[in-house]
Design an enzyme around this catalytic site. Structure first.
Site, PDB file in Angstrom:
ATOM      1  N   ASN A  83       0.820  -1.201   0.000  1.00  9.88           N
ATOM      2  CA  ASN A  83       0.000   0.000   0.000  1.00  9.88           C
ATOM      3  C   ASN A  83       0.860   1.260   0.000  1.00  9.88           C
ATOM      4  OD1 ASN A  83      -2.223   1.682   0.170  1.00  9.88           O
ATOM      5  ND2 ASN A  83      -2.623   1.313   2.321  1.00  9.88           N
ATOM      6  N   ASP A 105      -6.582   7.449   7.317  1.00  9.94           N
ATOM      7  CA  ASP A 105      -6.066   6.940   6.040  1.00  9.94           C
ATOM      8  C   ASP A 105      -4.762   7.668   5.740  1.00  9.94           C
ATOM      9  OD1 ASP A 105      -5.784   6.035   3.329  1.00  9.94           O
ATOM     10  OD2 ASP A 105      -7.932   5.690   3.228  1.00  9.94           O
TER      11      ASP A 105
END
Length: 275
Positions: free
Chosen positions: A98, A188
């Site tokens: 990620n 996030d």
């Protein structure tokens, strides 16, 4: 803080914003694009990446662009002739990757892991070696490194917290601790400011939040869609960029709806650190 403005619209899912050479660069998930946009809203595709999701970006100290090819388990590097080559192979450590951050010494931190298991953080050192430096991360997302290169902060989206590590001389991570417990939040993408606070995007709660160490919320910007990531850039790094989109789950990422936006507002405290 000034009025919220829409700088760019019609995106799929903007992620991994980075202020670089006078423009905001970001990944446009679902389209295989890395784009850059200036402060007047003019954007262009900077490169296309042979993956769909996830992929994130940062730069080596020598200026070469790095791209995380997440599903393929590869860290790619763009050469001066614009060719994408493999910088590091991460497949032995985890199946999906990620976020990325490169610190001021050239250490590359990448997080990932399978969706149904705790995540990890890997280190790629300037000499090219790859090793795991942290585990048991509850869905790792945005990362940032303080300007003195001694602290790494990672967002644990499923852990409702920001977690900090000391960065040792060899790039290893130690002294894990909760930097901010965020009840009900899903942090996030993140960035740091000069007062030592963190801005984080929150998709399910549709907001961008500034928080200090210990968990005190200093400011909340409410949006009409999920905020995937944020970055401080622009003149004096006092423009807050927020990448937002309507989120209906991974199964709908290939839909034709283009609800992604780059939103901006002016803030009083400039950005610092890495990225």
């Amino acid at each position: 803080m000034s009025e919220l403005q829409t700088l760019l619209a019609g995106l799929a899912f903007g992620e991994s914003p980075r202020w670089h050479e006078g423009r905001l660069w970001f990944s446009n998930w679902g389209t295989q694009e890395v784009r850059a946009v200036d402060l007047e809203g003019k954007s262009e595709v900077m490169l296309r990446v042979p993956t769909t999701i996830p992929f994130c970006i940062d730069w080596l100290p020598d200026g070469r662009l790095l791209v995380v090819s997440g599903r393929e388990g590869l860290l790619l590097r763009r050469e001066p002739d614009r060719e994408l080559v493999t910088h590091a192979d991460l497949r032995e450590l985890a199946g999906t990757w990620n976020e990325i951050v490169v610190d001021g010494r050239g250490n590359i931190y990448i997080n990932g892991g399978d969706f149904d298991a705790p995540g990890i953080i890997a280190l790629v050192t300037p000499d090219g070696s790859v090793r795991q430096v942290a585990d048991d991360i509850a869905f790792p997302n945005g990362m940032a490194v303080t300007p003195d290169n001694v602290t790494l902060i990672v967002a644990e989206s499923h852990g409702n917290r920001l977690t900090a590590f000391d960065i040792d001389d060899d790039g290893s991570l130690s002294n894990r601790r909760v930097w901010a417990a965020l009840e009900g939040a899903a942090p996030d993408g993140i960035c740091l400011d000069a007062k030592g606070a963190v801005w984080y995007g929150d998709v399910p709660n549709k907001c961008c939040v500034r928080v200090r160490e210990g968990g005190e919320v200093l400011q909340t910007i409410h949006l009409d869609r999920g905020c995937f990531a944020c970055m401080l850039g622009g003149e004096n790094k006092q423009t807050l960029f927020m990448l937002a989109a309507e989120w209906r789950g991974f199964e709908h990422m290939a839909d034709q709806a283009r609800t992604g936006q780059v939103l901006i507002t002016h803030v009083s405290i400039p950005g610092i650190g890495w990225p």
